[in-house]
Design a protein around this motif. Structure first.
Motif, PDB file in Angstrom:
ATOM      1  N   GLU A 210       0.879  -1.074   0.021  1.00  0.00           N
ATOM      2  CA  GLU A 210      -0.105  -0.004   0.034  1.00  0.00           C
ATOM      3  C   GLU A 210       0.962   1.118   0.015  1.00  0.00           C
ATOM      4  O   GLU A 210       1.958   1.271   0.794  1.00  0.00           O
ATOM      5  N   PHE A 211       0.439   2.285  -0.906  1.00  0.00           N
ATOM      6  CA  PHE A 211       1.373   3.368  -0.908  1.00  0.00           C
ATOM      7  C   PHE A 211       0.328   4.695  -1.092  1.00  0.00           C
ATOM      8  O   PHE A 211      -0.912   4.530  -1.542  1.00  0.00           O
ATOM      9  N   PRO A 212       0.787   5.737  -0.682  1.00  0.00           N
ATOM     10  CA  PRO A 212      -0.193   7.086  -0.884  1.00  0.00           C
ATOM     11  C   PRO A 212      -0.086   7.228  -2.393  1.00  0.00           C
ATOM     12  O   PRO A 212       1.064   7.076  -3.242  1.00  0.00           O
ATOM     13  N   ASN A 213      -1.083   7.569  -3.030  1.00  0.00           N
ATOM     14  CA  ASN A 213      -1.452   8.015  -4.531  1.00  0.00           C
ATOM     15  C   ASN A 213      -0.705   9.342  -4.882  1.00  0.00           C
ATOM     16  O   ASN A 213      -1.415  10.339  -5.230  1.00  0.00           O
ATOM     17  N   SER A 214       0.568   9.496  -4.924  1.00  0.00           N
ATOM     18  CA  SER A 214       1.321  10.611  -5.102  1.00  0.00           C
ATOM     19  C   SER A 214       1.308  10.809  -6.537  1.00  0.00           C
ATOM     20  O   SER A 214       1.990  11.946  -7.166  1.00  0.00           O
ATOM     21  N   VAL A 215       1.372   9.749  -7.484  1.00  0.00           N
ATOM     22  CA  VAL A 215       1.327   9.892  -8.734  1.00  0.00           C
ATOM     23  C   VAL A 215       0.078   9.917  -9.545  1.00  0.00           C
ATOM     24  O   VAL A 215       0.219   9.706 -10.776  1.00  0.00           O
ATOM     25  N   SER A 216      -0.988   9.933  -8.722  1.00  0.00           N
ATOM     26  CA  SER A 216      -2.199   9.880  -9.757  1.00  0.00           C
ATOM     27  C   SER A 216      -2.277   8.636 -10.529  1.00  0.00           C
ATOM     28  O   SER A 216      -2.867   8.761 -11.856  1.00  0.00           O
ATOM     29  N   ALA A 217      -1.816   7.411  -9.868  1.00  0.00           N
ATOM     30  CA  ALA A 217      -2.264   6.111 -10.758  1.00  0.00           C
ATOM     31  C   ALA A 217      -3.381   5.580 -10.551  1.00  0.00           C
ATOM     32  O   ALA A 217      -4.202   5.905  -9.547  1.00  0.00           O
ATOM     33  N   ASN A 218      -3.915   5.044 -11.672  1.00  0.00           N
ATOM     34  CA  ASN A 218      -4.985   4.139 -11.639  1.00  0.00           C
ATOM     35  C   ASN A 218      -5.050   2.679 -11.652  1.00  0.00           C
ATOM     36  O   ASN A 218      -3.855   2.255 -12.096  1.00  0.00           O
ATOM     37  N   VAL A 219      -6.080   2.049 -11.483  1.00  0.00           N
ATOM     38  CA  VAL A 219      -6.058   0.585 -11.710  1.00  0.00           C
ATOM     39  C   VAL A 219      -5.494   0.119 -13.032  1.00  0.00           C
ATOM     40  O   VAL A 219      -5.866   0.512 -13.829  1.00  0.00           O
ATOM     41  N   GLY A 220      -4.362  -0.834 -13.131  1.00  0.00           N
ATOM     42  CA  GLY A 220      -4.042  -1.350 -14.285  1.00  0.00           C
ATOM     43  C   GLY A 220      -2.458  -0.677 -14.324  1.00  0.00           C
ATOM     44  O   GLY A 220      -1.856  -1.150 -15.532  1.00  0.00           O
ATOM     45  N   ASP A 221      -2.226   0.520 -13.870  1.00  0.00           N
ATOM     46  CA  ASP A 221      -1.127   1.423 -14.364  1.00  0.00           C
ATOM     47  C   ASP A 221       0.204   0.649 -13.771  1.00  0.00           C
ATOM     48  O   ASP A 221       0.150   0.196 -12.657  1.00  0.00           O
ATOM     49  N   ARG A 222       1.275   0.876 -14.751  1.00  0.00           N
ATOM     50  CA  ARG A 222       2.553   0.304 -14.175  1.00  0.00           C
ATOM     51  C   ARG A 222       3.294   1.466 -13.307  1.00  0.00           C
ATOM     52  O   ARG A 222       3.243   2.667 -13.836  1.00  0.00           O
TER      53      ARG A 222
END
Length: 140
Positions: A45-57
């Motif tokens: 688990e990480f904070p979403n600091s890169v605005s990643a979505n499900v399926g992103d690498r």
């Protein structure tokens, strides 16, 4: 240290990234019976600091110095405290007329391992608060 993972879930400001654990022993594992080369996946688990979505690498990067210093604390501190406690207690008790000083020194050394657990727990708690820049996430 770098590793690439896939975002498997997203919840508010958190992302859950799946990483494939690499083998520790390298190549030519066919003849090895340790089964360490089998690829296992782990979810972090990480904070979403890169605005990643499900399926992103995403690529995770850690500072080598931070990892090495943390490993020294986790493995070195208990060992040093254990050995120092046994040595000091043996020397102190050998100048008294106590019996069975080896066993008592060992028990005090084991007690020092318990103390080192609580010291490491407190260091880990402070590390989480202050060392936000030790792990970097990059969207790929």
């Amino acid at each position: 240290m770098e590793n690439i993972g896939i975002v498997r879930a997203k919840n508010n400001n958190k992302i859950f990234v799946e990483f494939t654990r690499e083998s520790a022993c390298g190549e030519s594992c066919e003849s090895c019976s340790a089964k360490c080369a089998e690829s296992e996946t782990e979810l972090f688990e990480f904070p979403n600091s890169v605005s990643a979505n499900v399926g992103d690498r995403v690529k995770i990067k850690t500072r080598d110095m931070s990892v090495l210093s943390y490993k020294f604390l986790v493995y070195g501190l208990p060992l040093i405290l254990f050995m120092a406690t046994i040595t000091i207690s043996y020397i102190v008790m050998s100048h008294t007329s106590m019996g069975n000083i080896e066993l008592k020194s060992l028990i005090m050394g084991i007690f020092s391992l318990l103390i080192s657990y609580f010291i490491l727990k407190e260091i880990d708690h402070k590390f989480k608060k202050t060392n936000k820049g030790a792990i970097f996430l990059e969207k790929m």
